[in-house]
Design an enzyme around this catalytic site. Structure first.
Site, PDB file in Angstrom:
ATOM      1  N   THR A  31      32.577  48.995  18.711  1.00 18.95           N
ATOM      2  CA  THR A  31      31.459  48.180  19.194  1.00 18.95           C
ATOM      3  C   THR A  31      30.180  48.646  18.508  1.00 18.95           C
ATOM      4  O   THR A  31      29.927  49.846  18.385  1.00 18.95           O
ATOM      5  CB  THR A  31      31.322  48.279  20.723  1.00 18.95           C
ATOM      6  OG1 THR A  31      31.282  49.654  21.122  1.00 18.95           O
ATOM      7  CG2 THR A  31      32.500  47.604  21.412  1.00 18.95           C
ATOM      8  N   LEU A  32      29.378  47.685  18.060  1.00 18.14           N
ATOM      9  CA  LEU A  32      28.208  47.972  17.239  1.00 18.14           C
ATOM     10  C   LEU A  32      26.937  48.040  18.066  1.00 18.14           C
ATOM     11  O   LEU A  32      26.786  47.333  19.069  1.00 18.14           O
ATOM     12  CB  LEU A  32      28.072  46.905  16.147  1.00 18.14           C
ATOM     13  CG  LEU A  32      29.294  46.762  15.219  1.00 18.14           C
ATOM     14  CD1 LEU A  32      29.094  45.588  14.264  1.00 18.14           C
ATOM     15  CD2 LEU A  32      29.544  48.055  14.451  1.00 18.14           C
ATOM     16  N   ASN A  33      26.004  48.879  17.619  1.00 16.12           N
ATOM     17  CA  ASN A  33      24.764  49.089  18.368  1.00 16.12           C
ATOM     18  C   ASN A  33      23.951  47.812  18.527  1.00 16.12           C
ATOM     19  O   ASN A  33      23.337  47.585  19.560  1.00 16.12           O
ATOM     20  CB  ASN A  33      23.913  50.161  17.679  1.00 16.12           C
ATOM     21  CG  ASN A  33      24.530  51.543  17.800  1.00 16.12           C
ATOM     22  OD1 ASN A  33      25.300  51.799  18.717  1.00 16.12           O
ATOM     23  ND2 ASN A  33      24.202  52.439  16.884  1.00 16.12           N
ATOM     24  N   GLY A  34      23.939  46.972  17.517  1.00 16.45           N
ATOM     25  CA  GLY A  34      23.142  45.752  17.590  1.00 16.45           C
ATOM     26  C   GLY A  34      23.846  44.598  18.270  1.00 16.45           C
ATOM     27  O   GLY A  34      23.363  43.469  18.268  1.00 16.45           O
ATOM     28  N   GLY A  35      25.003  44.878  18.881  1.00 17.28           N
ATOM     29  CA  GLY A  35      25.820  43.817  19.463  1.00 17.28           C
ATOM     30  C   GLY A  35      26.952  43.456  18.519  1.00 17.28           C
ATOM     31  O   GLY A  35      26.862  43.641  17.306  1.00 17.28           O
ATOM     32  N   GLY A  36      28.030  42.982  19.057  1.00 17.19           N
ATOM     33  CA  GLY A  36      29.182  42.641  18.240  1.00 17.19           C
ATOM     34  C   GLY A  36      30.105  43.829  18.056  1.00 17.19           C
ATOM     35  O   GLY A  36      29.922  44.896  18.645  1.00 17.19           O
ATOM     36  N   ASP A  50      34.090  49.072  29.199  1.00 19.34           N
ATOM     37  CA  ASP A  50      35.375  48.980  29.904  1.00 19.34           C
ATOM     38  C   ASP A  50      35.836  47.528  29.992  1.00 19.34           C
ATOM     39  O   ASP A  50      37.031  47.227  29.855  1.00 19.34           O
ATOM     40  CB  ASP A  50      35.250  49.570  31.313  1.00 19.34           C
ATOM     41  CG  ASP A  50      34.551  50.914  31.325  1.00 19.34           C
ATOM     42  OD1 ASP A  50      34.693  51.661  30.336  1.00 19.34           O
ATOM     43  OD2 ASP A  50      33.845  51.219  32.309  1.00 19.34           O
TER      44      ASP A  50
END
Length: 294
Positions: free
Chosen positions: A200-205, A232
């Protein structure tokens, strides 16, 4: 009875305070709101999957106290098999979170969770094991057991160490971007030996590697109220998808949808809804998923 998924991890009682700001040193302030509920990373994931109609079970430990009784009654109420949960003479685990805007501070008391042990006989009933927030020795035992028995395993590793020889036995390795960069030095998905990878990426996505194929999944824009349990929920979407024969890309899209729902409410399980409602919301936000394709 054979189970689709068995979760292995903590069982906590969550206390979440929403604040305008964090208190200064020795300062007392009033919270804007308070939420009390059951938690634990793998337990939150299993709660989604049980609501989706999968046959689920759990390996964990609770205290011989009111909180422990609440965990067992909740699971039994949604159809989760509790035969893998030990009741021990230690207080049940507690997690206290303070949330102010995008910032969060968490204090945990592990309590009974430290008495959790892997149960091979119980685990052998599963088609799929999901581990989150576990000590290294339990991870090693569970992953080796699953590999020997042909049981699929997903591992949300967090900050726990993962030896390279064990990594290659993991079917689905789940991490966030910060964890991945700390472990591998960059975001290059080829550095990981797990069979499949979801970051999971910090900027979303999310960044998804299915075998040798790499994809990026876009996140859904939401007003974040509380991010507790979002990861989760994401894991639950991934597991539901792969158990139903979806591609890892589509599975991660479902994970994004469940995380999107979770961050809009306070508490890890406040957003859990039946599968039919998830299907409706997917259509509403224009998300193309296999269960809505004709």
């Amino acid at each position: 009875m054979k189970l689709d998924v068995i979760g292995i991890g903590n069982l906590n009682y969550d206390i979440i305070f929403t604040l305008e700001r964090f208190p200064e040193f020795h300062e007392k302030i009033n919270a804007r709101g308070a939420h009390f509920g059951l938690g634990g990373a793998a337990a939150n994931t299993i709660s989604w999957l049980a609501h989706f109609g999968l046959k689920t079970g759990y390996i964990g430990a609770v205290g011989n106290d009111d909180v422990g009784e609440m965990h067992i009654k909740y699971f039994q109420g949604i159809g989760v098999d509790t035969g893998g949960i030990d009741v021990v003479e230690e207080p049940s685990g507690v997690a206290v979170a303070m949330v102010a805007g995008d910032d969060k501070r968490i204090v945990k008391y592990p309590g009974a969770n430290l008495r959790r042990r892997f149960k091979p006989e119980y685990a052998s009933r599963a088609k799929f094991l999901h581990l989150s927030s576990n000590p290294p020795e339990l991870i090693e035992e569970a992953v080796n057991f699953a590999s020997q028995r042909g049981i699929k395993v997903s591992l949300d590793i967090g900050e726990a160490p993962l030896p390279r020889e064990l990594e290659s036995k993991v079917d689905y390795l789940m991490m966030n971007e910060d964890e991945y960069r700390r472990k591998y030095g960059s975001l290059d998905p080829s550095l990981c030996r797990a069979k499949n990878l979801v970051v999971t990426l910090n900027g979303g996505g999310a960044l998804v590697r299915e075998g040798d194929n790499v994809f990026e999944v876009r996140g859904l824009s939401a007003k974040v109220v509380d991010s507790t349990g979002a990861g989760d929920s994401f894991d639950a979407g991934v597991i539901y998808g792969v158990l139903n024969g979806w591609s890892l890309l589509d599975s991660a899209k479902l994970g994004m949808l469940l995380a999107y729902l979770t961050v809009q409410k306070v508490g890890a399980r406040s957003a859990i809804v039946p599968l039919e409602e998830v299907k409706r919301i997917a259509r509403e936000v224009g998300l193309d998923l296999p269960f809505n394709r004709t």
